[in-house]
Design a protein around this motif. Structure first.
Motif, PDB file in Angstrom:
ATOM      1  N   SER A 211       0.849  -1.193   0.000  1.00  0.00           N
ATOM      2  CA  SER A 211       0.000   0.000   0.000  1.00  0.00           C
ATOM      3  C   SER A 211       0.881   1.238   0.000  1.00  0.00           C
ATOM      4  O   SER A 211       2.103   1.142   0.009  1.00  0.00           O
ATOM      5  CB  SER A 211      -0.876  -0.002   1.258  1.00  0.00           C
ATOM      6  OG  SER A 211      -0.074   0.266   2.397  1.00  0.00           O
ATOM      7  N   ASP A 212       0.234   2.426   0.016  1.00  0.00           N
ATOM      8  CA  ASP A 212       1.002   3.673   0.104  1.00  0.00           C
ATOM      9  C   ASP A 212       1.812   3.726   1.391  1.00  0.00           C
ATOM     10  O   ASP A 212       2.861   4.347   1.472  1.00  0.00           O
ATOM     11  CB  ASP A 212       0.048   4.882   0.106  1.00  0.00           C
ATOM     12  CG  ASP A 212      -0.704   4.996  -1.204  1.00  0.00           C
ATOM     13  OD1 ASP A 212      -0.226   4.420  -2.208  1.00  0.00           O
ATOM     14  OD2 ASP A 212      -1.761   5.663  -1.214  1.00  0.00           O
ATOM     15  N   TRP A 213       1.281   3.041   2.409  1.00  0.00           N
ATOM     16  CA  TRP A 213       1.877   3.151   3.746  1.00  0.00           C
ATOM     17  C   TRP A 213       2.740   1.943   4.101  1.00  0.00           C
ATOM     18  O   TRP A 213       3.624   2.036   4.937  1.00  0.00           O
ATOM     19  CB  TRP A 213       0.732   3.319   4.763  1.00  0.00           C
ATOM     20  CG  TRP A 213       1.164   3.773   6.128  1.00  0.00           C
ATOM     21  CD1 TRP A 213       2.229   4.562   6.442  1.00  0.00           C
ATOM     22  CD2 TRP A 213       0.520   3.459   7.369  1.00  0.00           C
ATOM     23  NE1 TRP A 213       2.289   4.776   7.802  1.00  0.00           N
ATOM     24  CE2 TRP A 213       1.252   4.113   8.393  1.00  0.00           C
ATOM     25  CE3 TRP A 213      -0.625   2.724   7.716  1.00  0.00           C
ATOM     26  CZ2 TRP A 213       0.882   4.032   9.738  1.00  0.00           C
ATOM     27  CZ3 TRP A 213      -0.980   2.657   9.051  1.00  0.00           C
ATOM     28  CH2 TRP A 213      -0.225   3.304  10.057  1.00  0.00           C
ATOM     29  N   TRP A 375       6.827   6.439   2.370  1.00  0.00           N
ATOM     30  CA  TRP A 375       5.584   5.850   2.853  1.00  0.00           C
ATOM     31  C   TRP A 375       4.698   6.908   3.483  1.00  0.00           C
ATOM     32  O   TRP A 375       5.168   7.782   4.192  1.00  0.00           O
ATOM     33  CB  TRP A 375       5.888   4.769   3.901  1.00  0.00           C
ATOM     34  CG  TRP A 375       6.850   3.731   3.416  1.00  0.00           C
ATOM     35  CD1 TRP A 375       8.173   3.656   3.678  1.00  0.00           C
ATOM     36  CD2 TRP A 375       6.548   2.623   2.571  1.00  0.00           C
ATOM     37  NE1 TRP A 375       8.737   2.574   3.058  1.00  0.00           N
ATOM     38  CE2 TRP A 375       7.753   1.912   2.369  1.00  0.00           C
ATOM     39  CE3 TRP A 375       5.381   2.157   1.947  1.00  0.00           C
ATOM     40  CZ2 TRP A 375       7.835   0.767   1.589  1.00  0.00           C
ATOM     41  CZ3 TRP A 375       5.460   1.012   1.177  1.00  0.00           C
ATOM     42  CH2 TRP A 375       6.664   0.331   0.999  1.00  0.00           C
ATOM     43  N   SER A 378      -2.963   7.154   3.604  1.00  0.00           N
ATOM     44  CA  SER A 378      -3.812   7.770   2.583  1.00  0.00           C
ATOM     45  C   SER A 378      -5.235   7.272   2.776  1.00  0.00           C
ATOM     46  O   SER A 378      -5.513   6.438   3.647  1.00  0.00           O
ATOM     47  CB  SER A 378      -3.305   7.376   1.191  1.00  0.00           C
ATOM     48  OG  SER A 378      -3.522   5.988   0.984  1.00  0.00           O
TER      49      SER A 378
END
Lengths: 434, 434, 434
Positions: A211-213, A375, A378
């Motif tokens: 994921s974005d994170w 990271w 979102s």
């Protein structure tokens, strides 16, 4: 002999497993130092009482100045190597216990009393950026430019209690990271408070996607409902936690796993408990009662179990930290430092596999001097829980508390023996001169 | 520093003295694993309560299934390395605490709940042959074909009590083997309950001869009477023991010295006490009283003595385990691992010399892949005692109990603190991932 | 892990810092063994109770014979390596606990009971010259010809009390030597009983000059008055100590710093207290009261402080050993073995610099086989104090007690927990076979 074996394990495992050691200069140590990390609890740091601090196998001095400001400095005086935590806070400065050298909060030496300050400018001490946030002291221990401190707005402002619920575990930190996105252990390790395996965490229903994170970890039930945990790189997880109070539905939690050294770590835990008014007061009272009821630390109970002198069932099934004790048994049972070379991973281990892959990719980028992924949380990294035992299914942020501008009350719910365990480990004396 | 010194001693002594280490792959370890060894007491192993076990520096899981059968398996789960002793017994199978993998008593993996058993056949665990016999769990830990379990018929069938009287000693096992056929220490080490040297154990009267079973060790008194101990290869002794009950004459005993690791071992001891009816009841009652009177463990008392904080005389001369305490002082006084390179052996050390010679001969045969001697008890390996303090001279097997078909009552006479010491050492956690 | 870190520190520091290790064969060990050193307190050595003794990382047996004579012998029996301290004193000889070998006070083997003394002449034990003097047992542990025992006539004959006031410190001995001629730490480390910095110990007023005995360390005050400490090579200091009794003016003291091993040492301390008659009785009573009031050992209090669980202020400021606790915090705060490679020395460190320079010069001479300087006290090595708080300025030896032929009463003023700490460290068991 245990000491020797640990050391041997450590050296040997470090050689083959670059996730283990976060000592200065190691691949994992370099990577983890590129992020802000919680290192202490604000409530534990009293003005005028500096403490020695051990984080990622390195020693520091941590203190709160008279102004309330927190300072993180090197462990030893540059003069004759005395331990600075024994010294005196003067304003926001620190004076050494041995010969009275004085260091300002930025590390500058401002007094060498018996030496008439002739070479003060040559003997500054190192300090590191720190911030107090959400009841914790965060520090940036890395080189280069200091990044922004990541924020968690929904934990800053809501009507309710922000609970401090951290714990110490006496094994390598990455065993806890491995455990973070491993839903299939819940039915067994935690089966004292959950029924045995009922297809929750079945490999074929699990997904772990970058994921974005970090990693979005999803389990889809036979009825189509989904539970989602969010792993934030490099060492954070956000979940909707199990309820343990009759008046609280699903609560959201944030965890950080921070190495003290290669054989122990602390999980900084905060819970976002949406309860206000008289409900909050009742919840608070129950939490304070429960933390007082712990007599033997879960770490010591785990030792009894792993050394065959007790079984898990011999301990009170109602203890508030039962889940920690169960995870202790699983994770320390892997050894103080797990030997990943002997594993046999399957479909249900997709979370474990995903996290390790990301760490190794990023460590490799760092070693090569190439840019790391930036990271960030979102809209796509929301956590999700499902309906269970009468609670409503939840998507994080959808509770009514969200919209509030209220400032939560920060409350400490750590059992008293837990706090003592943390202090003993975090305050390890910098005996090693290196 | 003591820890470090032990480790240093161990490495250094191991290099020059191949009798010391029984870790996997060592000459002595390879040899000792070619024999059945007692590894636990039946009475200590409760159904449904698996224990971690450390024998010869290797970790195992030991449990008793619901059928009563005993299983010895490897220490860790092949999945993620969790300690199997924390798991649950289901029938005669064992389920892992972490993710519920299930292993049958033959080691076969029969369930991987969250992985739908896709690769069960690839992840068996290792198990070893075990037998319960004479109140103990025996195991064969070696490679190759499992030999017959040696039997001691006169301890199986007689009218009387079979006493379990084992103890832990915190030094290398071979110091106890050295001590086994050393009659000349008795007058000194044990002089608190025996007069000083009266020519018993005088070198010129001692003989140590290779027998069918190991070493026949004979002392001939000035009056021509003989006392004979039988050492059974590789780590057993059979003697006619000193009487310590007013109604019991000479009793026969069997001892096995089994390494837990290189710095501690357990002596499994059984006594064949020919007493039946009301005599047996009175003997039993006295034994139970005496075991309860021990407050400080002899191992701890020994520490006090060897670290100069107490003298042997400061302890109760009537304690039931006084002989053990005395031998502790002598054997641990040699160091946790004795340095044999500094010895000055004389005529009185013929027993010591004989046992070491046999071990080294057999270890050498094993290393060369040549056939080992098949040791066995025979008519020629009878023990013999002489008339002392009003008791009749005895040749083993000549008492009236011998002919009986009765099954002895197995009774535990270990002091309670002794049992605790044994549990703490035998259950050493497999922290070392190797 | 602390154990490991100490060992690592030790090895690593030893490599670069030849002042640290006094183990046999090391440069500092060789040098220190060229001098008589106190090794025990006479009052602690009871006739008939031999003790194991650890000095400079080497193990010994120390005992007092029936005649009262003190014997220092090797740790182990040459026969089978048993620890001789467990044996029995017979006259002035020692009999081994294991097989009764008997050794005379000169080390000669006089009996091998079970071996009919056939090779007694081949198995003597090593012994070392010892003298009892000023309440202590002194030993010469070096090779070659035994030098004269240095005498301190003014401590032998005076009307008053000779106080035994030694303490154990759990760090390398040289940190205490470093601290000996460091007047500028007093205002800070000991500021709980002295005001903060008032130019006492200001670098520009300090002088450290080589003397006949070692280093004369002088501080000249703004008003021209001088305070003089005398450092006697290699590990002695003579000072006029702070008064801590209302009826006693400045008292003179002699300190010796003797390594137990590389990570602990004992300071043998004697105070020459010129007080006789009823004054002496009152002083004695007050000292006995104060030593009884110590509950927690200063060594343990220091651990609490350096591990951040307590601050110095949390302890009773009136404890009789407060100064030791303060020095503990400073010296152990440098690490169990200080890392001198990281220092930043200034003008106020002239004493530290001078002592190290002399040691290194002499160690270098010794290594090269060249003659060492023959240190001796002389008229020029008198100590001097100045007028403070109503006491008269003193030059050592000018008090009226000096002329007396009286024999002082030797009194023990060590707190009871202190004695226990000393016994635990000095009696370290010779576990290491080397």
């Amino acid at each position: 002999m245990v000491q020797i074996q640990i050391a041997k394990a450590q050296r040997s495992a470090s050689r083959v497993d670059d996730l283990v050691s976060t000592a200065p200069g190691t691949p994992a140590g370099n990577y983890l130092r590129r992020f802000w990390n919680p290192i202490y609890h604000s409530i534990d740091l009293k003005a005028g009482r500096p403490v020695p601090l051990r984080i990622m196998s390195e020693s520091y001095t941590l203190y709160r100045g008279d102004s309330g400001e927190v300072v993180l400095a090197q462990a030893r005086c540059p003069h004759r190597g005395a331990q600075l935590s024994a010294g005196w806070v003067e304003g926001d400065a620190l004076r050494c216990f041995y010969h009275g050298w004085k260091f300002e909060k930025d590390g500058r030496c401002s007094e060498q009393p018996a030496d008439e300050s002739r070479f003060c400018d040559k003997v500054p001490i190192q300090t590191w950026p720190v911030r107090e946030y959400l009841g914790m002291v965060f520090a940036y221990l890395g080189d280069g430019e200091t990044p922004e401190l990541p924020r968690y707005p929904e934990f800053e402002r809501f009507a309710g209690l922000l609970e401090i619920d951290s714990y110490l575990r006496r094994c390598n930190y990455f065993q806890n990271i491995d455990n973070a996105l491993d839903m299939s252990h819940v039915a067994f390790t935690h089966s004292n408070n959950r029924a045995a395996f009922s297809r929750i965490g079945l490999g074929s229903g699990l997904k772990a996607e970058e994921s974005d994170w970090g990693v979005a970890y999803t389990f889809t039930r036979d009825d189509g409902q989904q539970r989602v945990h969010q792993f934030g790189m490099p060492n954070i997880v956000q979940i909707a936690a199990l309820p343990n109070d009759p008046e609280i539905g699903w609560q959201e939690s944030l965890f950080w796993w921070v190495p003290i050294d290669d054989v122990s770590h602390i999980q900084f835990s905060i819970h976002r408990v949406p309860a206000s008014g008289e409900t909050a007061a009742r919840v608070y009272a129950r939490r304070q009662t429960r933390r007082s009821q712990i007599d033997i630390a879960h770490q010591d109970a785990c030792d009894e179990i792993l050394s065959g002198r007790a079984r898990l069932d011999d301990f009170d099934a109602d203890r508030v930290d039962l889940v920690r004790l169960q995870d202790d048994v699983a994770q320390l049972g892997q050894g103080v430092i797990a030997d990943r070379s002997q594993e046999a991973l399957g479909r249900a281990d997709v979370g474990v596999t995903a996290i390790r892959r990301l760490w190794r990719r990023e460590m490799s980028l760092l070693a090569d001097g190439r840019p790391l992924k930036a990271w960030k949380r979102s809209q796509a990294t929301k956590v999700r829980a499902w309906k269970i035992e009468g609670n409503l299914a939840q998507v994080a942020g959808e509770d009514t508390a969200e919209a509030s501008d209220a400032v939560p009350e920060i409350v400490d719910v750590r059992p008293y023996v837990e706090i003592e365990q943390q202090m003993r480990s975090l305050h390890a004396s910098p005996q090693d001169p290196r």
